[in-house]
Write a protein that holds these residues in place. Structure first.
Motif, PDB file in Angstrom:
ATOM      1  N   GLU A 156       0.866  -1.178   0.000  1.00 54.18           N
ATOM      2  CA  GLU A 156       0.000   0.000   0.000  1.00 54.18           C
ATOM      3  C   GLU A 156       0.905   1.231   0.000  1.00 54.18           C
ATOM      4  N   ILE A 157       0.487   2.278  -0.654  1.00 56.32           N
ATOM      5  CA  ILE A 157       1.305   3.483  -0.667  1.00 56.32           C
ATOM      6  C   ILE A 157       1.438   4.001   0.770  1.00 56.32           C
ATOM      7  N   GLY A 158       2.683   4.349   1.119  1.00 56.62           N
ATOM      8  CA  GLY A 158       2.963   4.791   2.482  1.00 56.62           C
ATOM      9  C   GLY A 158       3.618   6.156   2.511  1.00 56.62           C
ATOM     10  N   THR A 159       3.961   6.580   3.726  1.00 54.97           N
ATOM     11  CA  THR A 159       4.618   7.860   3.950  1.00 54.97           C
ATOM     12  C   THR A 159       5.463   7.756   5.216  1.00 54.97           C
ATOM     13  N   THR A 160       6.479   8.592   5.311  1.00 49.36           N
ATOM     14  CA  THR A 160       7.341   8.543   6.495  1.00 49.36           C
ATOM     15  C   THR A 160       6.749   9.315   7.668  1.00 49.36           C
ATOM     16  N   THR A 201      -2.915  11.690  10.753  1.00 51.87           N
ATOM     17  CA  THR A 201      -3.958  11.615  11.785  1.00 51.87           C
ATOM     18  C   THR A 201      -5.269  12.243  11.350  1.00 51.87           C
ATOM     19  N   GLN A 202      -5.246  13.017  10.251  1.00 52.67           N
ATOM     20  CA  GLN A 202      -6.465  13.647   9.749  1.00 52.67           C
ATOM     21  C   GLN A 202      -6.300  13.984   8.273  1.00 52.67           C
ATOM     22  N   ILE A 203      -7.429  14.197   7.594  1.00 53.57           N
ATOM     23  CA  ILE A 203      -7.395  14.359   6.146  1.00 53.57           C
ATOM     24  C   ILE A 203      -6.742  15.664   5.714  1.00 53.57           C
ATOM     25  N   THR A 204      -6.632  16.632   6.638  1.00 53.64           N
ATOM     26  CA  THR A 204      -6.006  17.914   6.313  1.00 53.64           C
ATOM     27  C   THR A 204      -4.493  17.911   6.522  1.00 53.64           C
ATOM     28  N   ASP A 205      -3.931  16.786   6.898  1.00 55.50           N
ATOM     29  CA  ASP A 205      -2.482  16.709   7.092  1.00 55.50           C
ATOM     30  C   ASP A 205      -1.744  17.052   5.796  1.00 55.50           C
ATOM     31  N   THR A 206      -0.527  17.581   5.945  1.00 60.55           N
ATOM     32  CA  THR A 206       0.283  17.966   4.791  1.00 60.55           C
ATOM     33  C   THR A 206       0.564  16.764   3.892  1.00 60.55           C
ATOM     34  N   ILE A 207       0.498  16.994   2.579  1.00 63.87           N
ATOM     35  CA  ILE A 207       0.804  15.939   1.618  1.00 63.87           C
ATOM     36  C   ILE A 207       2.311  15.706   1.597  1.00 63.87           C
ATOM     37  N   THR A 208       2.722  14.453   1.711  1.00 61.36           N
ATOM     38  CA  THR A 208       4.145  14.107   1.764  1.00 61.36           C
ATOM     39  C   THR A 208       4.499  13.137   0.642  1.00 61.36           C
ATOM     40  N   GLN A 209       5.782  12.863   0.504  1.00 68.14           N
ATOM     41  CA  GLN A 209       6.258  12.003  -0.574  1.00 68.14           C
ATOM     42  C   GLN A 209       5.706  10.592  -0.452  1.00 68.14           C
ATOM     43  N   LEU A 210       5.342   9.998  -1.602  1.00 59.32           N
ATOM     44  CA  LEU A 210       4.777   8.653  -1.626  1.00 59.32           C
ATOM     45  C   LEU A 210       5.880   7.602  -1.530  1.00 59.32           C
ATOM     46  N   LYS A 211       5.581   6.520  -0.804  1.00 53.86           N
ATOM     47  CA  LYS A 211       6.527   5.420  -0.640  1.00 53.86           C
ATOM     48  C   LYS A 211       5.821   4.089  -0.929  1.00 53.86           C
ATOM     49  N   ALA A 267      -1.145   9.742  -7.380  1.00 58.49           N
ATOM     50  CA  ALA A 267      -0.783   8.558  -8.159  1.00 58.49           C
ATOM     51  C   ALA A 267      -0.412   8.938  -9.587  1.00 58.49           C
ATOM     52  N   ASP A 268      -1.201   9.805 -10.199  1.00 58.20           N
ATOM     53  CA  ASP A 268      -0.963  10.189 -11.591  1.00 58.20           C
ATOM     54  C   ASP A 268       0.325  10.984 -11.767  1.00 58.20           C
ATOM     55  N   ASN A 269       0.781  11.644 -10.725  1.00 59.94           N
ATOM     56  CA  ASN A 269       1.942  12.536 -10.834  1.00 59.94           C
ATOM     57  C   ASN A 269       3.249  11.928 -10.321  1.00 59.94           C
ATOM     58  N   LEU A 270       3.218  10.675  -9.862  1.00 60.06           N
ATOM     59  CA  LEU A 270       4.446  10.090  -9.313  1.00 60.06           C
ATOM     60  C   LEU A 270       5.497   9.867 -10.405  1.00 60.06           C
ATOM     61  N   TYR A 271       5.105   9.237 -11.524  1.00 63.06           N
ATOM     62  CA  TYR A 271       6.015   9.005 -12.637  1.00 63.06           C
ATOM     63  C   TYR A 271       5.312   9.368 -13.940  1.00 63.06           C
ATOM     64  N   ASN A 272       6.099   9.742 -14.951  1.00 67.04           N
ATOM     65  CA  ASN A 272       5.524   9.990 -16.271  1.00 67.04           C
ATOM     66  C   ASN A 272       6.434   9.409 -17.348  1.00 67.04           C
ATOM     67  N   HIS A 323      -9.463   6.712   8.383  1.00 65.94           N
ATOM     68  CA  HIS A 323      -8.270   6.103   8.960  1.00 65.94           C
ATOM     69  C   HIS A 323      -7.961   4.746   8.359  1.00 65.94           C
ATOM     70  N   ASP A 324      -8.979   4.039   7.859  1.00 59.87           N
ATOM     71  CA  ASP A 324      -8.752   2.677   7.358  1.00 59.87           C
ATOM     72  C   ASP A 324      -8.880   2.592   5.838  1.00 59.87           C
ATOM     73  N   ILE A 325      -8.586   3.694   5.145  1.00 59.71           N
ATOM     74  CA  ILE A 325      -8.610   3.705   3.678  1.00 59.71           C
ATOM     75  C   ILE A 325      -7.286   4.260   3.157  1.00 59.71           C
ATOM     76  N   GLY A 326      -6.663   3.508   2.262  1.00 58.75           N
ATOM     77  CA  GLY A 326      -5.428   3.931   1.616  1.00 58.75           C
ATOM     78  C   GLY A 326      -5.554   3.765   0.111  1.00 58.75           C
ATOM     79  N   PHE A 327      -4.437   3.585  -0.569  1.00 56.90           N
ATOM     80  CA  PHE A 327      -4.502   3.402  -2.026  1.00 56.90           C
ATOM     81  C   PHE A 327      -3.242   2.699  -2.527  1.00 56.90           C
ATOM     82  N   ARG A 328      -3.315   2.267  -3.783  1.00 58.79           N
ATOM     83  CA  ARG A 328      -2.227   1.525  -4.429  1.00 58.79           C
ATOM     84  C   ARG A 328      -2.084   2.030  -5.862  1.00 58.79           C
ATOM     85  N   ILE A 329      -0.880   1.925  -6.391  1.00 61.62           N
ATOM     86  CA  ILE A 329      -0.565   2.501  -7.694  1.00 61.62           C
ATOM     87  C   ILE A 329      -0.273   1.404  -8.711  1.00 61.62           C
ATOM     88  N   ALA A 330      -0.628   1.661  -9.976  1.00 67.04           N
ATOM     89  CA  ALA A 330      -0.229   0.812 -11.086  1.00 67.04           C
ATOM     90  C   ALA A 330       0.686   1.613 -12.015  1.00 67.04           C
TER      91      ALA A 330
END
Length: 441
Positions: free
Chosen positions: A268-272, A276-286, A311-316, A431-438
């Protein structure tokens, strides 16, 4: 008076014969030495070439190009201290563009393991030291390998970085496309297509697994998803309004058709930074496993729209040779079908346990890759498609576009009801929803 006539005396004749014998024997000796030297140098040349070819083969496939084990090694006196007890006959045919002076006996060894063939080269499993079993005799000594010490071979974990998109053929002949800027895992169990080929980006170290797809129809895969739960709902979900425009959908279809597959993020895509909430700062995808040195937390508390954007902006294609997207429903199910076809332990019972024994009904969100599998390893090197967190896919409802599709069940879910095949919907990130990339080439 009779004059003495000059002639060759017996002594002179004997002396001449002796000298001629010495000269002829010296010539014969020198000729023999020259022939022996040539044969020895030919063996050295073979071993040098073989070592270079084997190093290339090993760095690419993570295994040695061998036929079978060779046990009659006792007559070789030059065995190296770094050798272990395992020697294998080198499969000459598996090494490209190779011309040798000796070693033709491998052809007979391929069909007859009891052939007693000696015109063969063998390689040691540990040191990669190469020996010619027949040996070359030089000055009353039999030589089987080159002089000098062979150090223990350090096995790299990853291949060199690919400088362009390139075809990768594994040891079984199966094919994948490696994007530029990525590396192939050389670890056992991670470098073959049918085991779940693992690659990583050489800069951010995100890891992905190749999903082979044989044919394409209806915009994605011809694979049938039988034996999975909720099959009757699939057509509805597949024909629902995609967030992707027609150009993107056609691009995905063309990519899968042309390249025979796609990549799915291994985790699952992670972060370092723990969210804790949906307004948290967007960080690098792992897409990496959490370690003691670098903690990776699941990227939860994120909206479907933001997950799609990230997801769309990670690689091109222009910069990375590959396009990243939020995985869609067909991509999710194709990955599950690949696992089901190849992994005998992935049974209905396995699915109903939520993929891992400790990430469903656990009342605890776990870090990426930190779960305890039912079996001894992950399914095809892919983690957590069942359990831990529900994951967004690229579908949304036709009648209510605020409802986004999620898959796979979460850590609070009952694994008997919600597993890797489960389909649900949500209006907001939690809290229990994430995402995955193709990744598409």
């Amino acid at each position: 008076m009779i004059k003495n006539e000059k002639g060759i005396t017996l002594v002179t004749l004997i002396a001449a014969i002796v000298i001629m014998l010495i000269i002829s024997s010296t010539l014969i000796y020198n000729a023999n030495v020259g022939a022996s030297t040539k044969r020895l140098n030919n063996m050295y040349s073979d071993i040098t070439i073989l070592k270079g070819k084997i190093d290339i083969y090993y760095s690419k496939y993570g295994t040695l190009p061998i036929l079978h084990k060779y046990t009659k090694i006792d007559n070789i006196k030059e065995l190296n201290n770094n050798d272990n007890e395992n020697f294998y006959i080198i499969d000459i045919e598996s090494l490209e563009n190779l011309t040798l002076n000796y070693g033709k006996g491998y052809e007979k060894e391929k069909t007859d393991k009891l052939s007693q063939e000696t015109d063969i080269y063998v390689v040691n499993e540990k040191s990669h030291n190469i020996y010619y079993i027949k040996g070359i005799k030089f000055e009353n000594k039999l030589y089987h390998t080159m002089p000098g010490q062979y150090e223990k071979v350090e096995i790299p974990e990853w291949s060199d970085t690919y400088t362009k998109n390139e075809i990768y053929k594994d040891i079984q002949g199966d094919i994948a496309v490696i994007p530029k800027g990525f590396q192939v895992s050389l670890k056992k169990g991670q470098n073959k297509i049918q085991d779940g080929l693992v690659i990583r980006n050489s800069e951010d170290l995100n890891e992905f697994v190749w999903i082979p797809v044989e044919k394409v129809q209806e915009g994605y895969s011809i694979r049938k998803w039988d034996n999975f739960n909720q099959q009757e709902q699939y057509e509805e979900y597949y024909t629902s309004d995609l967030q992707q425009n027609e150009q993107i959908v056609n691009g995905i279809t063309t990519s899968v058709k042309n390249n025979g597959g796609y990549y799915i993020s291994r985790y699952e895509i992670g972060t370092t930074t723990k969210r804790t909430q949906i307004t948290d700062t967007i960080t690098q995808l792992k897409s990496k496993a959490s370690t003691q040195e670098e903690k990776i937390y699941v990227y939860n508390y994120i909206s479907w729209e933001k997950a799609t954007e990230l997801a769309d902006n990670l690689y091109n294609i222009e910069e990375n040779g590959v396009q990243s997207r939020l995985i869609n429903a067909r991509g999710w199910d194709t990955a599950l079908k690949f696992i089901q076809e190849q992994e005998k332990t992935y049974t209905t019972e396995g699915m109903n346990k939520g993929w891992y024994s400790n990430n469903s009904s656990a009342n605890m969100l776990l870090e990426t890759g930190k779960n305890i599998p039912i079996q001894t390893n992950s399914y095809k090197n892919i983690y957590d498609m069942g359990g831990n967190v529900w994951e967004y896919v690229a579908q949304r409802e036709i009648l209510d576009i605020t409802q986004k599709q999620i898959r796979g069940g979460g850590y609070e879910s009952d694994p008997k009801l919600n597993n890797s095949t489960s389909i649900n919907k949500t209006k907001q990130g939690k809290h229990d929803i994430g995402f995955r990339i193709a990744l598409y080439l």
